[in-house]
Write a protein that holds these residues in place. Structure first.
Motif, short mmCIF file in Angstrom:
data_model
loop_
_atom_site.label_atom_id
_atom_site.label_comp_id
_atom_site.label_asym_id
_atom_site.label_seq_id
_atom_site.Cartn_x
_atom_site.Cartn_y
_atom_site.Cartn_z
N MET A 133 0.86 -1.19 0.00
CA MET A 133 0.00 0.00 0.00
C MET A 133 0.90 1.24 0.00
O MET A 133 1.56 1.54 0.99
N PRO A 134 0.94 1.95 -1.14
CA PRO A 134 1.92 3.04 -1.28
C PRO A 134 1.80 4.15 -0.24
O PRO A 134 2.81 4.61 0.28
N THR A 135 0.59 4.56 0.10
CA THR A 135 0.46 5.67 1.06
C THR A 135 0.95 5.25 2.45
O THR A 135 1.52 6.06 3.17
N VAL A 138 4.78 5.30 2.35
CA VAL A 138 5.27 6.68 2.46
C VAL A 138 5.11 7.15 3.91
O VAL A 138 6.03 7.72 4.49
N GLY A 139 3.95 6.87 4.51
CA GLY A 139 3.70 7.28 5.89
C GLY A 139 4.71 6.70 6.86
O GLY A 139 5.28 7.42 7.69
N VAL A 140 4.95 5.40 6.74
CA VAL A 140 5.91 4.77 7.66
C VAL A 140 7.32 5.33 7.39
O VAL A 140 8.10 5.53 8.31
N GLY A 141 7.63 5.62 6.13
CA GLY A 141 8.92 6.22 5.79
C GLY A 141 9.12 7.57 6.47
O GLY A 141 10.18 7.84 7.05
N ILE A 142 8.07 8.39 6.44
CA ILE A 142 8.14 9.71 7.07
C ILE A 142 8.40 9.56 8.57
O ILE A 142 9.28 10.22 9.13
N GLY A 164 4.90 1.77 -8.15
CA GLY A 164 4.43 2.41 -9.38
C GLY A 164 3.03 2.97 -9.24
O GLY A 164 2.38 3.29 -10.23
N GLN A 165 2.54 3.09 -8.01
CA GLN A 165 1.15 3.54 -7.78
C GLN A 165 1.07 4.91 -7.11
O GLN A 165 0.00 5.28 -6.63
N LEU A 166 2.17 5.64 -7.04
CA LEU A 166 2.14 6.95 -6.39
C LEU A 166 1.61 8.01 -7.35
O LEU A 166 1.85 7.94 -8.56
N THR A 167 0.93 9.00 -6.79
CA THR A 167 0.51 10.15 -7.60
C THR A 167 1.78 10.90 -8.02
O THR A 167 2.82 10.76 -7.37
#
Length: 184
Positions: A133-135, A138-142, A164-167
């Motif tokens: 799940m891309p979002t 990204v959230g866990v990365g932040i 490949g699913q990021l805006t």
């Protein structure tokens, strides 16, 4: 002319549906689907006070309904009350524990409060159910970056990029984080 007529007709149909759903709930307050549908119509129409009351009543009758809690928390957060939205989700953590959407949303709200250690835990729980799940990646990365776990953050951002699913906007953000984290 016609488009105004069509809008009024549609508004009339929505009002009719709301009335019908209210009657169903008067007869059977535990009718979860009717409550959820009515709340959806009310939220679409920006009738947040009535939607909030319906959700709160629904949670009294069925405290395990994680969808009611998520919707209520969204309304609270959109109304500018992040702390109440977080508290709403905290109250339902036992019943929402197995719901990855619940975990991911809760993690995002914790992150907004600067509670990054907790956010990481809940993102990881959500990612156990949906590792790509891309979002959430990204959230866990932040949050990982915020608590000084740069290698783990780098890996999370890279995995998010690889989906490949990021805006386009999120891709730019992730590329920026990757570039910064790769610098010695």
């Amino acid at each position: 002319g016609q488009s105004r007529q069509a809008r009024e007709h549609a508004r009339g149909r929505v009002a009719e549906a709301q009335d019908l759903l209210r009657k169903v709930l008067d007869t059977n307050p535990r009718h979860t689907d009717a409550r959820q549908m009515l709340v959806g119509l009310l939220v679409d129409a920006r009738h947040h006070p009535e939607a909030t009351a319906l959700l709160q009543d629904g949670l009294v009758l069925a405290p395990e309904q994680s969808t009611f809690r998520i919707t209520l928390a969204r309304i609270q957060v959109e109304s500018g009350d992040l702390a109440t939205g977080v508290a709403t989700l905290e109250q339902g953590l036992k019943s929402g524990a197995a719901d990855p959407e619940y975990q991911g949303f809760y993690a995002a709200l914790l992150q907004r409060q600067g509670r990054h250690d907790e956010a990481v835990q809940h993102y990881l729980t959500a990612l156990n159910a949906d590792p790509a799940m891309p979002t959430w990646l990204v959230g866990v990365g932040i949050s990982l970056e915020q608590i000084g776990k740069h290698q783990d953050a780098l890996a999370a951002f890279q995995r998010a990029r690889d989906t490949g699913q990021l805006t386009p906007q999120l891709t730019r953000f992730v590329d920026q984080r990757l570039a910064e984290l790769k610098q010695p």
